[in-house]
Design a protein around this motif. Structure first.
Motif, PDB file in Angstrom:
ATOM      1  N   LYS A 255     -13.665  11.054-138.307  1.00  0.00           N
ATOM      2  CA  LYS A 255     -12.344  10.532-137.982  1.00  0.00           C
ATOM      3  C   LYS A 255     -12.465   9.775-136.663  1.00  0.00           C
ATOM      4  O   LYS A 255     -12.945  10.326-135.672  1.00  0.00           O
ATOM      5  N   MET A 256     -12.028   8.530-136.666  1.00  0.00           N
ATOM      6  CA  MET A 256     -12.215   7.664-135.511  1.00  0.00           C
ATOM      7  C   MET A 256     -10.874   7.283-134.903  1.00  0.00           C
ATOM      8  O   MET A 256     -10.053   6.630-135.548  1.00  0.00           O
ATOM      9  N   HIS A 257     -10.675   7.687-133.663  1.00  0.00           N
ATOM     10  CA  HIS A 257      -9.476   7.315-132.907  1.00  0.00           C
ATOM     11  C   HIS A 257      -9.905   6.437-131.743  1.00  0.00           C
ATOM     12  O   HIS A 257     -10.966   6.637-131.150  1.00  0.00           O
ATOM     13  N   GLN A 258      -9.063   5.465-131.411  1.00  0.00           N
ATOM     14  CA  GLN A 258      -9.395   4.519-130.349  1.00  0.00           C
ATOM     15  C   GLN A 258      -8.246   4.418-129.356  1.00  0.00           C
ATOM     16  O   GLN A 258      -7.082   4.329-129.740  1.00  0.00           O
ATOM     17  N   THR A 259      -8.574   4.408-128.062  1.00  0.00           N
ATOM     18  CA  THR A 259      -7.604   4.069-127.027  1.00  0.00           C
ATOM     19  C   THR A 259      -8.100   2.815-126.316  1.00  0.00           C
ATOM     20  O   THR A 259      -9.289   2.499-126.343  1.00  0.00           O
ATOM     21  N   GLN A 260      -7.182   2.081-125.702  1.00  0.00           N
ATOM     22  CA  GLN A 260      -7.514   0.809-125.071  1.00  0.00           C
ATOM     23  C   GLN A 260      -7.261   0.911-123.566  1.00  0.00           C
ATOM     24  O   GLN A 260      -6.299   1.538-123.130  1.00  0.00           O
TER      25      GLN A 260
ATOM     26  N   SER B 276     -16.147  -1.378-115.406  1.00  0.00           N
ATOM     27  CA  SER B 276     -15.861  -0.687-114.144  1.00  0.00           C
ATOM     28  C   SER B 276     -14.406  -0.829-113.730  1.00  0.00           C
ATOM     29  O   SER B 276     -13.902  -0.055-112.917  1.00  0.00           O
ATOM     30  N   LEU B 277     -13.703  -1.807-114.291  1.00  0.00           N
ATOM     31  CA  LEU B 277     -12.266  -1.977-114.111  1.00  0.00           C
ATOM     32  C   LEU B 277     -11.616  -2.061-115.486  1.00  0.00           C
ATOM     33  O   LEU B 277     -12.230  -2.550-116.443  1.00  0.00           O
ATOM     34  N   PRO B 278     -10.370  -1.640-115.628  1.00  0.00           N
ATOM     35  CA  PRO B 278      -9.766  -1.553-116.968  1.00  0.00           C
ATOM     36  C   PRO B 278      -9.354  -2.887-117.567  1.00  0.00           C
ATOM     37  O   PRO B 278      -9.238  -2.998-118.782  1.00  0.00           O
ATOM     38  N   GLY B 279      -9.096  -3.910-116.743  1.00  0.00           N
ATOM     39  CA  GLY B 279      -8.588  -5.172-117.270  1.00  0.00           C
ATOM     40  C   GLY B 279      -9.570  -6.305-117.099  1.00  0.00           C
ATOM     41  O   GLY B 279     -10.737  -6.117-116.780  1.00  0.00           O
ATOM     42  N   GLY B 280      -9.054  -7.534-117.307  1.00  0.00           N
ATOM     43  CA  GLY B 280      -9.862  -8.726-117.096  1.00  0.00           C
ATOM     44  C   GLY B 280     -10.302  -9.368-118.386  1.00  0.00           C
ATOM     45  O   GLY B 280     -10.850  -8.712-119.270  1.00  0.00           O
ATOM     46  N   SER B 281     -10.046 -10.675-118.501  1.00  0.00           N
ATOM     47  CA  SER B 281     -10.418 -11.426-119.702  1.00  0.00           C
ATOM     48  C   SER B 281     -11.562 -12.373-119.406  1.00  0.00           C
ATOM     49  O   SER B 281     -11.767 -12.801-118.270  1.00  0.00           O
TER      50      SER B 281
END
Length: 740
Positions: free
Chosen positions: A488-493, A380-385
């Motif tokens: 074909k597999m593309h990934q974004t982070q 639900s949020l883009p960051g956090g470890s």
């Protein structure tokens, strides 16, 4: 850790008995409410450990007098210890709200200073390293209300007094003198509670006696002979009804003791069987219940959830998932305790995961929906470890989204990558490691055991999923070709802390007309990978991660009408004297016509250097080579592929400056994401420091990561993507580096 659902309790009141149709409430509910309890209970000023590290506690003898109608504690605590460093004093944690009347060593009073929540005791004589001794601290007072570690309230109608404690993470010192950190477990303890005879007193370990004493009081003795962290020591006193059950674990008949309010006996009695079932299940998976020589039980208390006090979880009710979560902590949190709050997921992530294992075994139809809901919360949020980056913030330590849910789903992904058999073998090895069992552990300890069990290096995984932040999103193109499929597999982070998430990605291909299906697992190790698989049928649809193992979000699928473009699996350039040699390899050329080689001086203006005809898959490896002569005035190269239908596909840019002097120096890989190597073929040493210039003329200093020699490594992980040039000097001036 404690679980709070006080605010939402009415929503669950009708489900406490756990109907067979599904679990009483989800693990995400528990985690969210538990983390809220931490935020309510602890403030930042309480995040301090004052105890000295020059002694090792071996045993506590605790003698307390309490009355649940009076907010007060009186008594003495005797820690037996061994000096780990020679000295003439020791310091314990104890709130200033409590008054110390005396400290004795071997029957004689000794000096002490009680200030700043620290009790510093001056010993009779300096003690050498390894010396055993003890002190007795007599004290009394009203524990502070700020952290609510010691609570006096009421229950039922008419209102009946009840007293209970809840000390995680730093509340122990609010009501008894101890070492309040994550670095010293006592090997054992005895607890003696003097209380009004009308009540029962519950605590850790085995009940040894309940003895009448003068003044209509009872002295209850609990004995515990396992190592225990201070925050797991607890007491509770009220008019409890006591329910006795037992369960066979590893050939031992483990007593199961329940202390509940009279008005709640029906609820607690009906929940016992779920706890017994979970104990058998967890013992089969993770080894026998860790405290089987004593007991396990539940103690009802007034906080809105639960807390995994060793051998006796404190519970607000017998919600089924709450039972499983707190019981799981007896292995993960009590037997093996996180060594730092940065590693709290070793407690909370595992307990959340075991509660899911329990629910998935009993209610399999709910598995996918529950996993999906939890992943939606995580992403639900883009960051956090999962790694706690701020241990001064209790809300961050006990983050529902990160420490609980993402920690649990980190374990799901490890199970997916390693297989269940290997995962559980590694975790059992971790739990039974003599250096960790009944002690403390870090995430590195867990990783090493999983690596030993699997034979795999998992450094990359923990870098991406434990210390790294965010999650991947996949953009997948696929094209059916008869009984085969191209992918074909593309990934974004979602967060820049991770440049690529390396995962085995499951895709379920189906034919809706014939009801045929096949699960294909693609080992995605780099971006824009190309895969071909023979399904045995023509696919009409594809489902991403059908069993919900991976933490991902916003994945897209595009079914193409024609063959997918050529994928360049390799593209390199190297100098051969004054010449540049380009080599490349493709993985598929169904529709390829030819390749155009392009060169440039500035990576903006390109000119054609020649063409090469595509082999069209006639050669098994699809490998190509092209030589360019006298390239001193050029440094950038790329390949442009032309399909037979006129569509084009370009490679990334590579760079090499080849000439009489520069041709013997090489930067690789180039482009580079993190670390590049600078080397030469004639033995000239590479400098310890390099100067890079970006296109605006700003200088960056790079320090070598490797030992002196003619090959050295440098990191540009911290730089922004773009073009950089090495400064003149040492023969390699003008070499260009592209940061991806």
């Amino acid at each position: 850790m404690r679980l709070l659902f006080l605010f939402l309790f009415p929503l669950f009141a009708g489900q406490v008995l756990a109907q067979e149709s599904g679990p009483d409430y989800s693990t995400s509910d528990i985690a969210a409410l538990e983390s809220r309890s931490a935020g309510l209970r602890i403030n930042a000023s309480g995040l301090r450990v004052m105890a000295s590290n020059n002694f090792d506690v071996k045993y506590y003898r605790c003698e307390w007098e309490v009355d649940p109608s009076v907010n007060n504690i009186k008594g003495s605590v005797t820690p037996h210890f061994v000096m780990s460093i020679a000295g003439n004093s020791i310091t314990l944690d104890l709130s200033n709200a409590l008054t110390v009347s005396a400290v004795q060593q071997r029957g004689s009073n000794v000096a002490f200073v009680h200030a700043g929540d620290a009790l510093t005791i001056t010993l009779q004589n300096p003690l050498t390293q390894g010396t055993k001794d003890s002190v007795t601290i007599s004290y009394e007072g009203t524990p502070p209300a700020t952290n609510a570690a010691f609570v006096v309230t009421t229950h039922g109608q008419p209102a009946t007094p009840v007293l209970w404690t809840l000390s995680e993470p730093y509340g122990s010192r609010d009501w008894w003198p101890c070492k309040n950190g994550l670095d010293d477990k006592a090997d054992s303890l005895d607890i003696y509670i003097t209380h009004p005879a009308a009540y029962k007193a519950a605590s850790n370990g085995l009940l040894k006696s309940e003895t009448a004493v003068a003044g209509s009081k009872t002295r209850t003795h609990w004995k515990h002979r396992y190592a225990i962290a201070s925050y797991l020591v607890a007491i509770a006193v009220t008019n409890y009804n006591v329910l006795d059950n037992s369960v066979m674990i590893g050939g031992a008949n483990v007593p199961f003791k329940t202390y509940c309010y009279p008005e709640s006996q029906f609820n607690f009695q009906n929940g016992v069987q779920n706890a017994l079932n979970a104990m058998v299940q967890f013992s089969n998976l993770f080894g026998d219940y860790p405290f089987k020589n004593e007991k396990y039980g539940h103690v009802q208390f007034g906080w809105g959830g639960g807390m995994e006090h060793q051998t006796c979880s404190f519970m607000v009710n017998m919600g089924e998932t709450l039972i499983a979560h707190e019981l799981a902590h007896q292995w993960f949190g009590d037997k093996v305790t996180c060594a730092t709050w940065q590693d709290i997921w070793l407690n909370e992530g595992f307990a959340t995961h075991l509660a899911s294992i329990y629910a998935e075994a009993k209610y399999p139809a709910s598995t996918k929906a529950t996993r999906t809901n939890e992943i939606n919360s995580i992403t639900s949020l883009p960051g956090g470890s999962v790694w706690v980056d701020n241990v001064n913030d209790v809300n961050r330590i006990f983050s529902n989204r990160l420490s609980y849910l993402k920690g649990s789903h980190l374990l799901y992904m490890l199970r997916w990558i390693l297989s269940d058999a290997t995962f559980f073998a590694g975790v059992n090895s971790y739990l039974n490691d003599p250096a960790l069992a009944y002690g403390y552990a870090t995430t590195t300890n867990l990783r090493l055991h999983l690596e030993a069990a699997s034979g795999k290096d998992l450094t990359y995984f923990f870098n991406q999923w434990f210390t790294g932040q965010g999650y991947p999103s996949y953009q997948i193109e696929w094209h059916p070709m008869g009984n085969s499929v191209q992918v074909k597999m593309h990934q974004t982070q979602s967060d820049a802390s991770v440049s690529f998430f390396q995962l085995p990605v499951p895709l379920l291909f189906r034919n809706a007309n014939t009801n045929q299906e096949k699960l294909v697992v693609l080992s995605n190790t780099e971006n824009d990978q190309f895969f071909t698989d023979n399904l045995g049928f023509e696919a009409t649809e594809v489902i991403f991660d059908p069993d919900v193992w991976l933490i991902t979000r916003n994945n897209t699928f595009t079914k193409t009408s024609g063959p997918l473009p050529v994928v360049f699996s390799r593209f390199n350039v190297e100098c051969r004297g004054t010449n540049a040699r380009l080599t490349w390899q493709t993985t598929e050329e169904v529709n390829a016509d030819y390749f155009e080689i392009l060169g440039s001086k500035d990576a903006r203006h390109w000119e054609a250097m020649g063409t090469v005809k595509a082999t069209g898959n006639s050669n098994e490896t699809n490998e190509y080579l092209f030589n360019i002569e006298a390239t001193l005035d050029r440094g950038y190269y790329r390949i442009k592929e032309y399909d037979t239908d006129g569509k084009t596909h370009e490679t990334r840019i590579v760079t090499a400056v080849c000439g009489p002097e520069n041709g013997v120096w090489k930067v690789y890989p180039n482009p580079v994401r993190d670390i590049f190597t600078l080397s030469n073929s004639f033995g000239k040493p590479v400098a310890d420091a390099l100067f890079l210039y970006d296109m605006q003329g700003s200088r960056v200093v790079l320090k070598s990561l490797s030992a002196p020699g003619n090959t050295r490594n440098f990191s540009i992980r911290h730089l922004k993507p773009g073009l950089y040039v090495l400064s003149p000097g040492v023969g390699y001036g003008g070499l260009k580096i592209i940061k991806d």
